[in-house]
Each structure stands twice: as structure tokens, then as C-alpha cells.
Design an enzyme around this catalytic site. Structure first.
Site, PDB file in Angstrom:
ATOM      1  N   ASP A   1       0.729  -1.142   0.099  1.00  0.00           N
ATOM      2  CA  ASP A   1      -0.051  -0.019  -0.170  1.00  0.00           C
ATOM      3  C   ASP A   1       0.791   1.357  -0.009  1.00  0.00           C
ATOM      4  OD1 ASP A   1      -2.406   1.494   0.117  1.00  0.00           O
ATOM      5  OD2 ASP A   1      -2.768   1.312   2.184  1.00  0.00           O
TER       6      ASP A   1
ATOM      7  N   ARG B   1      -0.413   9.592  -9.663  1.00  0.00           N
ATOM      8  CA  ARG B   1      -0.547   8.283  -8.794  1.00  0.00           C
ATOM      9  C   ARG B   1      -0.072   7.148  -9.715  1.00  0.00           C
ATOM     10  NH1 ARG B   1      -4.164   7.363  -4.816  1.00  0.00           N
ATOM     11  NH2 ARG B   1      -4.211   5.306  -5.419  1.00  0.00           N
TER      12      ARG B   1
ATOM     13  N   SER C   1      -7.528  -5.257  -5.472  1.00  0.00           N
ATOM     14  CA  SER C   1      -8.559  -5.972  -4.616  1.00  0.00           C
ATOM     15  C   SER C   1      -9.851  -5.821  -5.505  1.00  0.00           C
ATOM     16  CB  SER C   1      -8.782  -5.410  -3.426  1.00  0.00           C
ATOM     17  OG  SER C   1      -9.387  -3.890  -3.527  1.00  0.00           O
TER      18      SER C   1
ATOM     19  N   GLU D   1     -12.329  -4.341  -4.426  1.00  0.00           N
ATOM     20  CA  GLU D   1     -13.015  -3.280  -4.103  1.00  0.00           C
ATOM     21  C   GLU D   1     -11.924  -2.289  -4.980  1.00  0.00           C
ATOM     22  OE1 GLU D   1     -12.155  -5.587  -1.684  1.00  0.00           O
ATOM     23  OE2 GLU D   1     -14.143  -5.949  -1.441  1.00  0.00           O
ATOM     24  N   ASN D   2     -10.801  -2.512  -5.492  1.00  0.00           N
ATOM     25  CA  ASN D   2     -10.126  -1.587  -6.355  1.00  0.00           C
ATOM     26  C   ASN D   2     -10.617  -1.452  -7.661  1.00  0.00           C
ATOM     27  OD1 ASN D   2      -6.963  -2.768  -5.146  1.00  0.00           O
ATOM     28  ND2 ASN D   2      -8.053  -1.117  -4.287  1.00  0.00           N
TER      29      ASN D   2
ATOM     30  N   GLU E   1       0.847 -12.996  12.217  1.00  0.00           N
ATOM     31  CA  GLU E   1       1.360 -11.927  13.175  1.00  0.00           C
ATOM     32  C   GLU E   1       1.322 -10.584  12.177  1.00  0.00           C
ATOM     33  OE1 GLU E   1       2.401 -11.868  16.126  1.00  0.00           O
ATOM     34  OE2 GLU E   1       1.981 -14.153  16.421  1.00  0.00           O
TER      35      GLU E   1
HETATM   36  C1  IPE Z   1      -5.574  -2.833  -0.358  1.00  0.00           C
HETATM   37  O1  IPE Z   1      -5.259  -1.460  -0.525  1.00  0.00           O
HETATM   38  C2  IPE Z   1      -5.328  -3.470  -1.744  1.00  0.00           C
HETATM   39  C3  IPE Z   1      -4.066  -3.668  -2.557  1.00  0.00           C
HETATM   40  C4  IPE Z   1      -2.865  -3.558  -1.794  1.00  0.00           C
HETATM   41  C5  IPE Z   1      -3.986  -4.240  -3.504  1.00  0.00           C
HETATM   42  P1  IPE Z   1      -6.212  -0.292  -0.826  1.00  0.00           P
HETATM   43  O2  IPE Z   1      -5.287   0.617  -0.719  1.00  0.00           O
HETATM   44  O3  IPE Z   1      -7.123  -0.708  -1.799  1.00  0.00           O
HETATM   45  O4  IPE Z   1      -7.097  -0.401   0.768  1.00  0.00           O
HETATM   46  P2  IPE Z   1      -7.974   0.726   1.492  1.00  0.00           P
HETATM   47  O5  IPE Z   1      -8.969   1.134   0.581  1.00  0.00           O
HETATM   48  O6  IPE Z   1      -6.805   1.807   2.032  1.00  0.00           O
HETATM   49  O7  IPE Z   1      -8.650  -0.050   2.537  1.00  0.00           O
HETATM   50  C1  IPE Z   2      -1.543   0.352  -3.320  1.00  0.00           C
HETATM   51  O1  IPE Z   2      -1.415   1.680  -3.426  1.00  0.00           O
HETATM   52  C2  IPE Z   2      -1.519  -0.213  -4.781  1.00  0.00           C
HETATM   53  C3  IPE Z   2      -3.219  -0.595  -5.095  1.00  0.00           C
HETATM   54  C4  IPE Z   2      -4.054  -0.728  -4.199  1.00  0.00           C
HETATM   55  C5  IPE Z   2      -3.251  -1.089  -6.352  1.00  0.00           C
HETATM   56  P1  IPE Z   2      -2.608   2.644  -3.503  1.00  0.00           P
HETATM   57  O2  IPE Z   2      -2.889   3.005  -4.928  1.00  0.00           O
HETATM   58  O3  IPE Z   2      -3.677   2.267  -2.632  1.00  0.00           O
HETATM   59  O4  IPE Z   2      -1.955   3.872  -2.636  1.00  0.00           O
HETATM   60  P2  IPE Z   2      -2.411   4.770  -1.629  1.00  0.00           P
HETATM   61  O5  IPE Z   2      -3.104   4.152  -0.752  1.00  0.00           O
HETATM   62  O6  IPE Z   2      -3.430   5.812  -2.301  1.00  0.00           O
HETATM   63  O7  IPE Z   2      -1.427   5.625  -1.246  1.00  0.00           O
HETATM   64 MG    MG Z   3      -4.162   2.310  -0.576  1.00  0.00          MG
END
Ligand code: IPE
Ligand code: IPE
Ligand code: MG
Length: 242
Positions: free
Chosen positions: A21, A34, A66, A68-69, A208
């Protein structure tokens, strides 16, 4: 050591899962789009895969996208999958060199034909490798994985192959995407967030948890080793009295 002070011991977990993340935040801090963060995240993926394989981790699951992504802007989704495709092609030699066996965890339905094609090619190309198993969680959700298992089990009950009373933890486990993967001993999440975000809900019951404040594109071998040192300090009780 003369001082008698013990260095904390590095313990290599058998199975590791990572919520990668903070790509977006990394990019924002650098004044970039991004997607640049996602791009830079590939270096951290390569380092983590190579180091885990070198240290003898048996199974590594990386959360790449995910369920949700899918709610993200279409442009970001398109760019992410373009990157993923490039990763799957360009890093094939890294996987082969490290004897890594690639797997996919997640639903295939929403993945495009060309992503599925390169994914399946990489899975097939590495199928004979005898080293670490690496599962990429793409279009993955922990709840969805349980739903998918329950659907198969319900169909088996309907066909009379199984009685409800015969369903136990082992039965459910056997119907997860990759029952051969050991449950994660260590779950790492980067970028400071303290949540699971629908990752491996069944499998992390006794993992853990280690949260690193570093954003994923900055995650290096030293951060992974710090997580393993921290893991080495944990007392794992599994509900018992030690
Ligand atoms: C979780 O990260 C999914 C991945 C790392 C692929 P997100 O950035 O999508 O999670 P939330 O929305 O902060 O919970
Ligand atoms: C994780 O980074 C990658 C994916 C979820 C695909 P993010 O894109 O969630 O990065 P933040 O959380 O917005 O910083
Ligand atoms: Mg994220």
C-alpha cells in the site's frame, strides 16, 4: 559478543503475505501522478520476491488488486493492468532465475483476455520450478474467496456428495483458491494503515501483523529484514498457555 548483549534474531517465516500500500501517497508526495507510484512499486515487488526466495520463504502472497479496487477511476485501472501485464512479461526471467512458481489468487471473470493470457503463460512457464510459491492476488477479495468456496460446497451437498455435518475447517480450507499454500505466518502492510482490507480473511486468523510506515515504492530489503527481525520477537500462542 563481549558485551553479552544479544542481537535480535532474524527469523524467516514459512509463509508471508503483503498488502502493498501507499503507491498513491508516495506519488503525491513526489508531486507525481498516482500511476508513477504504481510504476515505482514494481521495483519493490522485484526486491521482495527475490529476497524472500533467497531467504527460503516457502510461500509469498502479494496483494496487487482487490475486488474493491474495481471502484477506482477507469483510467487508473487501465494503467494498473498495463503495468501488471508488463511486469508479468518482463519479470518472467527473474521468476525463472529464482525458481519461483507463480500462482494467481482471485476471480478471473473481470480480468481481460490479454491479462489472463500473460498471467496463464507466466503460470505455465514457472509451473516446473521447485522454489518459492508466489501468488499474485489480483481481483481478489477474502470474502469473495469464502463465497466461492461455499458455492462449490453447496453444490456438492446438493448432489449428495457431502453432508452438512461433514463440513469442517479442513473442508472449507480445501475449497479455497490455493489450499496447498500454508497460512501466512507474517502479514506485512506498508504505508502505515492498520487494516486488513479484505485480504486472506480465512488464512490470516493467526498471522502476526507487521505495519511498516514506508510507502510501497520505498520498501527495500532492509525493511523486509526489519519485519523478519520483529517477527522473530513475537510469541505465538495460538490460544494456548505457554
Ligand atoms: C488494499 O489497499 C489493496 C491492495 C494493496 C491491492 P487499498 O489501498 O485498496 O485499501 P484501503 O482502501 O486503504 O483499505
Ligand atoms: C496500493 O497503493 C496499490 C493498489 C491498491 C493497487 P494505493 O494506490 O492504494 O496507494 P494509496 O493508498 O492511495 O497511497
Ligand atoms: Mg491504498
Amino acid at each position: 559478543m563481549s558485551s553479552g548483549k544479544q542481537q535480535p534474531e532474524l527469523v524467516v517465516p514459512r509463509s508471508v503475505a503483503v498488502i502493498m500500500d501507499g503507491n498513491g501517497r508516495w506519488a503525491k508526495k513526489a508531486g507525481l501522478e498516482r500511476i508513477r507510484g504504481h510504476e515505482r512499486g514494481i521495483d519493490a515487488v522485484r526486491t521482495t520476491v527475490t529476497e524472500c526466495a533467497r531467504l527460503g520463504v516457502e510461500a509469498l502472497v502479494l496483494y496487487a488488486f482487490s475486488e474493491e479496487n474495481w471502484q477506482r477511476p477507469q483510467r487508473e485501472i487501465d494503467l494498473l493492468f498495463r503495468l501488471l501485464k508488463r511486469f508479468l512479461v518482463e519479470e518472467r526471467h527473474t521468476l525463472m532465475k529464482n525458481r519461483v512458481r507463480l500462482l494467481h489468487s482471485g476471480r478471473r471473470e473481470r480480468l481481460s483476455k490479454d491479462i489472463l493470457q500473460v498471467l496463464d503463460e507466466s503460470i505455465a512457464a514457472t509451473a516446473g520450478n521447485d522454489g518459492m510459491q508466489l501468488s499474485l492476488a489480483i481481483s481478489y477479495g477474502g470474502r469473495q474467496e469464502i463465497v466461492d468456496a461455499v458455492r462449490v460446497l453447496a453444490a456438492r451437498v446438493q448432489r449428495g456428495e457431502l453432508t452438512p455435518a461433514a463440513i469442517d475447517e479442513a473442508t472449507i480450507h480445501a475449497h479455497l483458491y490455493h489450499p496447498q499454500l500454508p497460512d501466512p505466518d507474517l502479514l506485512i502492510r506498508t504505508a502505515g494503515e492498520r487494516r486488513i482490507s479484505n485480504f486472506l480473511l480465512w488464512q490470516v486468523s493467526y498471522a502476526e501483523i507487521y505495519v511498516s510506515d514506508v510507502c510501497w515504492p520505498d520498501f527495500r530489503a532492509e525493511h523486509l529484514l526489519a519485519a523478519f527481525v520483529d517477527y522473530g520477537q513475537r510469541v505465538r500462542k495460538f490460544g494456548k498457555v505457554l
